[in-house]
Design a protein around this motif. Structure first.
Motif, PDB file in Angstrom:
ATOM      1  N   VAL A 169      17.338 -21.649  15.222  1.00 34.80           N
ATOM      2  CA  VAL A 169      17.459 -23.069  15.550  1.00 34.80           C
ATOM      3  C   VAL A 169      18.558 -23.246  16.588  1.00 34.80           C
ATOM      4  O   VAL A 169      19.702 -22.860  16.354  1.00 34.80           O
ATOM      5  N   GLN A 170      18.193 -23.801  17.739  1.00 34.46           N
ATOM      6  CA  GLN A 170      19.133 -24.019  18.835  1.00 34.46           C
ATOM      7  C   GLN A 170      19.892 -22.743  19.187  1.00 34.46           C
ATOM      8  O   GLN A 170      21.084 -22.743  19.456  1.00 34.46           O
ATOM      9  N   GLY A 171      19.161 -21.634  19.188  1.00 33.15           N
ATOM     10  CA  GLY A 171      19.727 -20.351  19.575  1.00 33.15           C
ATOM     11  C   GLY A 171      20.531 -19.659  18.494  1.00 33.15           C
ATOM     12  O   GLY A 171      21.086 -18.578  18.736  1.00 33.15           O
ATOM     13  N   ARG A 172      20.580 -20.226  17.298  1.00 33.68           N
ATOM     14  CA  ARG A 172      21.381 -19.640  16.219  1.00 33.68           C
ATOM     15  C   ARG A 172      20.486 -19.124  15.095  1.00 33.68           C
ATOM     16  O   ARG A 172      19.596 -19.829  14.614  1.00 33.68           O
ATOM     17  N   LEU A 173      20.755 -17.899  14.683  1.00 32.62           N
ATOM     18  CA  LEU A 173      19.988 -17.275  13.616  1.00 32.62           C
ATOM     19  C   LEU A 173      20.333 -17.933  12.288  1.00 32.62           C
ATOM     20  O   LEU A 173      21.502 -18.083  11.938  1.00 32.62           O
ATOM     21  N   GLN A 174      19.299 -18.319  11.544  1.00 33.04           N
ATOM     22  CA  GLN A 174      19.500 -18.932  10.229  1.00 33.04           C
ATOM     23  C   GLN A 174      19.385 -17.869   9.132  1.00 33.04           C
ATOM     24  O   GLN A 174      19.038 -16.714   9.393  1.00 33.04           O
ATOM     25  N   ALA A 175      19.693 -18.240   7.910  1.00 36.06           N
ATOM     26  CA  ALA A 175      19.549 -17.322   6.777  1.00 36.06           C
ATOM     27  C   ALA A 175      18.097 -16.855   6.696  1.00 36.06           C
ATOM     28  O   ALA A 175      17.188 -17.584   7.116  1.00 36.06           O
ATOM     29  N   PRO A 176      17.846 -15.651   6.197  1.00 33.79           N
ATOM     30  CA  PRO A 176      16.459 -15.153   6.170  1.00 33.79           C
ATOM     31  C   PRO A 176      15.536 -16.050   5.351  1.00 33.79           C
ATOM     32  O   PRO A 176      15.907 -16.515   4.273  1.00 33.79           O
ATOM     33  N   CYS A 177      14.360 -16.295   5.902  1.00 33.33           N
ATOM     34  CA  CYS A 177      13.345 -17.060   5.163  1.00 33.33           C
ATOM     35  C   CYS A 177      12.393 -16.124   4.431  1.00 33.33           C
ATOM     36  O   CYS A 177      11.597 -16.557   3.596  1.00 33.33           O
ATOM     37  N   TYR A 178      12.452 -14.837   4.782  1.00 34.79           N
ATOM     38  CA  TYR A 178      11.659 -13.815   4.086  1.00 34.79           C
ATOM     39  C   TYR A 178      12.447 -12.522   4.103  1.00 34.79           C
ATOM     40  O   TYR A 178      13.015 -12.135   5.121  1.00 34.79           O
ATOM     41  N   VAL A 179      12.494 -11.849   2.947  1.00 36.95           N
ATOM     42  CA  VAL A 179      13.098 -10.525   2.850  1.00 36.95           C
ATOM     43  C   VAL A 179      12.207  -9.676   1.965  1.00 36.95           C
ATOM     44  O   VAL A 179      11.825 -10.099   0.869  1.00 36.95           O
ATOM     45  N   ASP A 180      11.841  -8.489   2.443  1.00 38.10           N
ATOM     46  CA  ASP A 180      11.004  -7.601   1.638  1.00 38.10           C
ATOM     47  C   ASP A 180      11.766  -7.180   0.385  1.00 38.10           C
ATOM     48  O   ASP A 180      12.942  -6.837   0.444  1.00 38.10           O
ATOM     49  N   GLN A 181      11.081  -7.220  -0.734  1.00 36.94           N
ATOM     50  CA  GLN A 181      11.704  -6.852  -2.003  1.00 36.94           C
ATOM     51  C   GLN A 181      10.924  -5.722  -2.670  1.00 36.94           C
ATOM     52  O   GLN A 181       9.693  -5.646  -2.533  1.00 36.94           O
ATOM     53  N   PRO A 182      11.606  -4.829  -3.367  1.00 31.25           N
ATOM     54  CA  PRO A 182      10.893  -3.769  -4.095  1.00 31.25           C
ATOM     55  C   PRO A 182       9.877  -4.376  -5.068  1.00 31.25           C
ATOM     56  O   PRO A 182      10.125  -5.409  -5.681  1.00 31.25           O
ATOM     57  N   GLY A 183       8.712  -3.754  -5.140  1.00 33.49           N
ATOM     58  CA  GLY A 183       7.695  -4.239  -6.049  1.00 33.49           C
ATOM     59  C   GLY A 183       6.714  -5.211  -5.428  1.00 33.49           C
ATOM     60  O   GLY A 183       5.799  -5.687  -6.089  1.00 33.49           O
ATOM     61  N   GLU A 184       6.898  -5.531  -4.130  1.00 34.62           N
ATOM     62  CA  GLU A 184       5.988  -6.458  -3.460  1.00 34.62           C
ATOM     63  C   GLU A 184       4.799  -5.743  -2.813  1.00 34.62           C
ATOM     64  O   GLU A 184       4.011  -6.358  -2.118  1.00 34.62           O
TER      65      GLU A 184
ATOM     66  N   GLU B 152       1.671  -4.494  12.385  1.00 31.52           N
ATOM     67  CA  GLU B 152       2.494  -3.483  13.041  1.00 31.52           C
ATOM     68  C   GLU B 152       3.226  -2.580  12.047  1.00 31.52           C
ATOM     69  O   GLU B 152       3.805  -1.575  12.446  1.00 31.52           O
ATOM     70  N   GLY B 153       3.217  -2.941  10.776  1.00 33.37           N
ATOM     71  CA  GLY B 153       3.912  -2.128   9.778  1.00 33.37           C
ATOM     72  C   GLY B 153       4.462  -2.978   8.651  1.00 33.37           C
ATOM     73  O   GLY B 153       3.964  -4.065   8.356  1.00 33.37           O
ATOM     74  N   ILE B 154       5.528  -2.507   8.020  1.00 29.77           N
ATOM     75  CA  ILE B 154       6.146  -3.197   6.897  1.00 29.77           C
ATOM     76  C   ILE B 154       7.169  -4.203   7.421  1.00 29.77           C
ATOM     77  O   ILE B 154       8.105  -3.839   8.131  1.00 29.77           O
ATOM     78  N   VAL B 155       7.009  -5.459   7.071  1.00 28.73           N
ATOM     79  CA  VAL B 155       7.937  -6.495   7.505  1.00 28.73           C
ATOM     80  C   VAL B 155       9.159  -6.461   6.591  1.00 28.73           C
ATOM     81  O   VAL B 155       9.037  -6.549   5.370  1.00 28.73           O
ATOM     82  N   THR B 156      10.334  -6.323   7.186  1.00 32.56           N
ATOM     83  CA  THR B 156      11.558  -6.193   6.382  1.00 32.56           C
ATOM     84  C   THR B 156      12.264  -7.521   6.165  1.00 32.56           C
ATOM     85  O   THR B 156      12.786  -7.783   5.076  1.00 32.56           O
ATOM     86  N   ALA B 157      12.316  -8.359   7.191  1.00 30.97           N
ATOM     87  CA  ALA B 157      12.990  -9.651   7.070  1.00 30.97           C
ATOM     88  C   ALA B 157      12.534 -10.569   8.188  1.00 30.97           C
ATOM     89  O   ALA B 157      12.065 -10.115   9.242  1.00 30.97           O
ATOM     90  N   MET B 158      12.669 -11.887   7.964  1.00 30.45           N
ATOM     91  CA  MET B 158      12.327 -12.891   8.961  1.00 30.45           C
ATOM     92  C   MET B 158      13.370 -14.005   8.916  1.00 30.45           C
ATOM     93  O   MET B 158      13.837 -14.383   7.839  1.00 30.45           O
ATOM     94  N   HIS B 159      13.730 -14.517  10.102  1.00 35.87           N
ATOM     95  CA  HIS B 159      14.715 -15.590  10.220  1.00 35.87           C
ATOM     96  C   HIS B 159      14.199 -16.658  11.171  1.00 35.87           C
ATOM     97  O   HIS B 159      13.678 -16.328  12.237  1.00 35.87           O
ATOM     98  N   PHE B 160      14.402 -17.937  10.832  1.00 35.45           N
ATOM     99  CA  PHE B 160      14.207 -18.980  11.826  1.00 35.45           C
ATOM    100  C   PHE B 160      15.406 -18.973  12.764  1.00 35.45           C
ATOM    101  O   PHE B 160      16.522 -18.608  12.376  1.00 35.45           O
TER     102      PHE B 160
END
Length: 365
Positions: free
Chosen positions: A122-137, A112-120
């Motif tokens: 858990v029990q309805g609560r957003l966790q710290a990002p497990c993926y974040v797009d970084q320059p140079g990737e 669908e495009g460029i993925v900027t960030a992803m979060h798990f």
């Protein structure tokens, strides 16, 4: 919708926790909402009586003498396994194992495009990002994301601000993306595990920031595809096809007798219309939706007229945010009023000042 690759749940903690963080069914793979789905019309009419608790055969609707009383409570079906709260250490261990197991994979959204960030989630609560797009990737997001994507976090917060935890906790992974030049999907849901319990919700953060009203409507639309298809409670995923289904088969399973969607179908999608739908449970064609839309003002638009699940999802989002619609949709709005869990979402939206949200539903009739 993007078809996600499946993963295998390896460890005991992951197996137990999946029942806790994602106790839901696969939803309709292929269900998504495009920006062109909607436009405004007028207000709702008077409510109608609720459906029978024990649905009749396909060619009948519930009789008045079998309807529950107005003060009966239509609560969410109880989960087969009670939710066991996880400690923070267990959450951290779970997130680490899910990440190692390949569940946080930008490739599941990258079409669908460029993925900027992803979060798990858990029990309805957003966790710290497990993926974040970084320059140079290799990707070049319009706004460089360093630690997180605030647009994605804002989109999530707009959803949980009005939605009770028992509904939103069925989402297990959240992703944000900046769309490709030919992409027009504002949000979508898909499954990532073999047991059809792990839902990914992906959001176009650019369009969402540009049009917060449409983002709220679309995320509520997608959420409804998740909670209406909880495995076992709402959908029997063991069903192998329409032939063995006495209610309605959506391609992934057979809706249970007391499911939201089966009640909706019995009330608003009579057999003569159901018989024209694809036997494999897929959404009908655009032309079929247009034809139904022209004949019946009781849809929010031609997209809703293509399939009962899309009709439910589009109407539910309009209901929650008090979108101005044609009076012919009054009975459908009244359907949601009969369920306290749905009425409470609408009240929260009203309390936050979201009543009368603008939309681009195209209307029917």
């Amino acid at each position: 919708m993007t078809a996600g690759r499946t993963r295998t749940i390896a460890s005991p903690l992951m197996a137990v926790a999946f029942a806790t963080i994602a106790a839901c069914s696969p939803g309709t793979v292929g269900v998504e909402a495009a920006r062109s789905d909607r436009i405004p019309t007028t207000t709702s009419a008077e409510p109608v009586d609720p459906p029978d608790d024990s649905p009749p055969p396909d060619d009948t609707l519930p009789s008045d003498d079998t309807l529950p009383s107005d003060d009966s409570e239509a609560q969410l079906p109880p989960s087969s396994e009670p939710e066991v709260p996880l400690t923070q250490d267990e959450i951290d261990e779970l997130v680490a194992e899910l990440t190692a197991g390949g569940f946080c994979d930008a490739d599941d959204v990258r079409d669908e495009g460029i993925v900027t960030a992803m979060h798990f989630v858990v029990q309805g609560r957003l966790q710290a990002p497990c993926y974040v797009d970084q320059p140079g990737e290799g990707d070049e997001p319009a706004d460089v994301v360093v630690d997180d994507d605030p647009r994605l976090v804002a989109a999530w917060e707009s959803l949980v601000a009005v939605t009770p935890n028992e509904l939103v906790s069925d989402i297990s992974l959240l992703a944000g993306f900046e769309p490709c030049s030919t992409c027009d999907t504002l949000a979508f849901v898909t499954i990532l595990d073999e047991d059809s319990t792990f839902f990914l919700l992906a959001v176009d953060v650019v369009a969402g920031e540009d049009d917060p009203d449409e983002l709220r409507l679309t995320m509520m639309h997608e959420l409804s595809h998740v909670f209406t298809q909880r495995s076992g409670e709402q959908l029997d995923v063991s069903a192998l096809g329409a032939a063995g289904c006495d209610t309605f088969y959506n391609g992934n399973g057979c809706f249970t007798d007391d499911s939201y969607i089966w009640a909706w179908i019995q009330e608003f999608w009579p057999p003569e219309i159901r018989d024209t739908l694809p036997a494999d449970g897929t959404v009908g064609t655009e032309d079929e939706g247009v034809d139904r839309c022209e004949l019946d003002a009781g849809y929010t638009g031609s997209y809703a007229a293509r399939h009962p699940e899309e009709d439910f999802a589009e109407t539910f989002s309009a209901y929650v945010y008090d979108v101005e619609v044609d009076p012919a949709l009054g009975a459908k709005f009244a359907f949601f009023d009969r369920f306290p869990e749905f009425a409470s979402i609408r009240e929260r939206a009203r309390d936050l000042g979201f009543a009368g949200t603008e939309s681009n539903f195209d209307g029917c009739g």
